[in-house]
Scaffold this active site. Structure first.
Site, PDB file in Angstrom:
ATOM      1  N   GLY A  17       0.845  -1.114   0.057  1.00  0.00           N
ATOM      2  CA  GLY A  17       0.105   0.185  -0.028  1.00  0.00           C
ATOM      3  C   GLY A  17       0.790   1.190   0.059  1.00  0.00           C
ATOM      4  N   LEU A  18       0.209   2.289   0.368  1.00  0.00           N
ATOM      5  CA  LEU A  18       0.775   3.715   0.225  1.00  0.00           C
ATOM      6  C   LEU A  18       2.040   3.820   1.200  1.00  0.00           C
ATOM      7  CD1 LEU A  18       0.239   6.879   0.089  1.00  0.00           C
ATOM      8  CD2 LEU A  18      -1.219   6.785   2.072  1.00  0.00           C
ATOM      9  N   GLY A  20       3.690   1.255   2.603  1.00  0.00           N
ATOM     10  CA  GLY A  20       4.717   0.175   2.212  1.00  0.00           C
ATOM     11  C   GLY A  20       5.570   0.738   1.155  1.00  0.00           C
ATOM     12  N   TYR A 136     -14.214   0.788  12.340  1.00  0.00           N
ATOM     13  CA  TYR A 136     -12.697   0.830  12.196  1.00  0.00           C
ATOM     14  C   TYR A 136     -12.104   1.546  13.442  1.00  0.00           C
ATOM     15  CZ  TYR A 136      -8.475   2.599  10.440  1.00  0.00           C
ATOM     16  OH  TYR A 136      -7.117   2.875   9.951  1.00  0.00           O
ATOM     17  N   PRO A 163      -0.647   8.379  12.744  1.00  0.00           N
ATOM     18  CA  PRO A 163      -0.379   9.337  11.684  1.00  0.00           C
ATOM     19  C   PRO A 163      -1.880  10.124  11.362  1.00  0.00           C
ATOM     20  CG  PRO A 163       0.134   7.288  10.952  1.00  0.00           C
ATOM     21  CD  PRO A 163      -0.487   7.093  12.344  1.00  0.00           C
ATOM     22  N   ASN A 165      -3.906  12.538   8.301  1.00  0.00           N
ATOM     23  CA  ASN A 165      -4.630  11.972   7.092  1.00  0.00           C
ATOM     24  C   ASN A 165      -3.107  11.670   6.073  1.00  0.00           C
ATOM     25  OD1 ASN A 165      -6.993  13.134   8.361  1.00  0.00           O
ATOM     26  ND2 ASN A 165      -7.903  12.458   6.514  1.00  0.00           N
ATOM     27  N   HIS A 179      -9.424   7.509   0.431  1.00  0.00           N
ATOM     28  CA  HIS A 179      -9.505   8.780   0.924  1.00  0.00           C
ATOM     29  C   HIS A 179      -9.488  10.047   0.131  1.00  0.00           C
ATOM     30  CE1 HIS A 179      -7.682   5.955   4.028  1.00  0.00           C
ATOM     31  NE2 HIS A 179      -8.307   6.580   4.834  1.00  0.00           N
ATOM     32  N   TRP A 201     -16.939  16.149  -2.727  1.00  0.00           N
ATOM     33  CA  TRP A 201     -18.228  15.875  -1.754  1.00  0.00           C
ATOM     34  C   TRP A 201     -18.003  16.866  -0.486  1.00  0.00           C
ATOM     35  CZ3 TRP A 201     -16.884   9.998  -0.386  1.00  0.00           C
ATOM     36  CH2 TRP A 201     -17.207   9.236  -1.395  1.00  0.00           C
TER      37      TRP A 201
END
Ligand code: GFB
Length: 312
Positions: A17-18, A20, A136, A163, A165, A179, A201
């Site tokens: 992921g991000l 990693g 979560y 951390p 965002n 996200h 949004w």
């Protein structure tokens, strides 16, 4: 998973992921990485096997079921169940295999919805989290409890970081579940390509503290060696930006010239979650965070270069 026979020092879970991706650019050579394809971490037998094979001394435990506000609202049960199971299995496999140090991660959404600001490490369990991500958040809150319990009974040096965002290269670019940063970059890119309006949004007013994945990776590698407190540590520059500020940067970097529409029928989540970085500053007074405009520029460049071969 690497199949070289040398003994590995550090194991990174959830390495596809991000974070990693960011850690791979910086980590020492004695690091092994596992991703979803190496085994289901909600299964204890499989998790134990991975630890027995790799025999890590340290673990950077990134693996988790995560999403932005949309995904969290849709999958509160799955996110609670899978995160609890993954964390139980990883901690136990680490303990029985004699891991010296393990770092795991919460996020500032675990804090109580109604809380005094700035959010401080001491306040995590002092009220219910925001309803948009309670499954979560409650699962992730248990990391603090699990680490403290494993320290108390078995003397495990397990630590927790929080951390704010995170965004950056190799994020998850899904339009509904991602996200805000990757979703907006992707949406803006498509709006430009298809000559359509760019729909954001909410009102654009909510505030977030965005941190670049490469900065978080540096802090993780520092913490796995140097941070040993039972109490979690927040990783943030304590700098709030509105969603509108973010939209302006994304529009500029993507080169979008069309109309931006704020869709008030979509969820906004918590209005703000300003976080206290005084503990981090006490340890690392000179740490420099990447400014948001520079981080967004790098992230947009990465997305455009890699599209459509991105996680989405
Ligand atoms: O990144 P995000 O989903 O996470 O950001 P949270 C949500 C904010 O961005 C809301 C606005 O105010 C949304 O109204 N937003 C605008 C958008 N456009 C979009 C869009 O296209 N996609 C998304 N996702 N948001 C998450 C938690 O909360 O924070 C997670 O749900 C995790 O559990 C993460 O902890 C760090 O900051 O609201």
């Amino acid at each position: 998973m690497s199949n070289k026979s040398r003994k590995k020092l550090t194991l990174v879970t959830g390495a596809g992921g991000l974070l990693g991706y960011a850690i791979r650019q910086l980590a020492p050579k004695d690091t092994d990485y596992i991703t979803r394809s190496d085994g289901d971490l909600t299964d204890f037998a499989k998790t134990k096997k991975i630890f027995q094979k790799i025999k890590p001394n340290q673990v950077i435990h990134l693996a988790a079921e995560v999403a932005g506000i949309g995904g969290n609202m849709m999958h509160s049960g799955k996110f609670f169940r899978d995160n609890i199971m993954i964390n139980i299995n990883i901690f136990e496999a680490a303990r029985i295999n004699g891991v010296d140090k393990l770092i795991s991660f919460m996020s500032t959404c675990v804090f109580p919805d109604k809380c005094k600001y700035p959010l401080n490490e001491k306040d995590i369990q002092s009220g219910p989290p925001h309803p948009s991500n309670f499954g979560y958040a409650y699962a992730k809150r248990m990391l603090e409890v699990q680490s403290a319990a494993y320290r108390k009974e078995w003397g495990c040096n397990f630590i927790v970081a929080i951390p704010t965002n995170i965004y950056g290269e190799n994020d998850f670019w899904n339009l509904e579940d991602g996200h805000v940063v990757p979703s907006l970059i992707h949406k803006c890119f498509l709006a430009k390509k298809n000559k359509e309006d760019f729909i954001v949004w909410g009102s654009g007013r909510p505030l977030r503290e965005f941190v670049y994945s490469q900065d978080v990776a540096k802090l993780i590698l520092w913490a796995i060696d140097e941070y040993n407190e039972e109490s979690p540590i927040i990783f943030t520059n304590s700098k709030e930006s509105s969603i509108k500020d973010l939209v302006d940067l994304v529009v500029r970097e993507v080169g979008f010239k069309g109309k931006v529409i704020f869709d008030s029928t979509k969820p906004e989540g918590q209005f703000r979650k300003p976080s206290d970085n005084s503990k981090l500053k006490k340890y690392l007074p000179n740490f420099k965070f990447t400014p948001l405009d520079k981080g967004i520029k790098n992230t947009v460049e990465w997305f455009i270069k890699n599209y459509p071969n991105v996680r989405m």
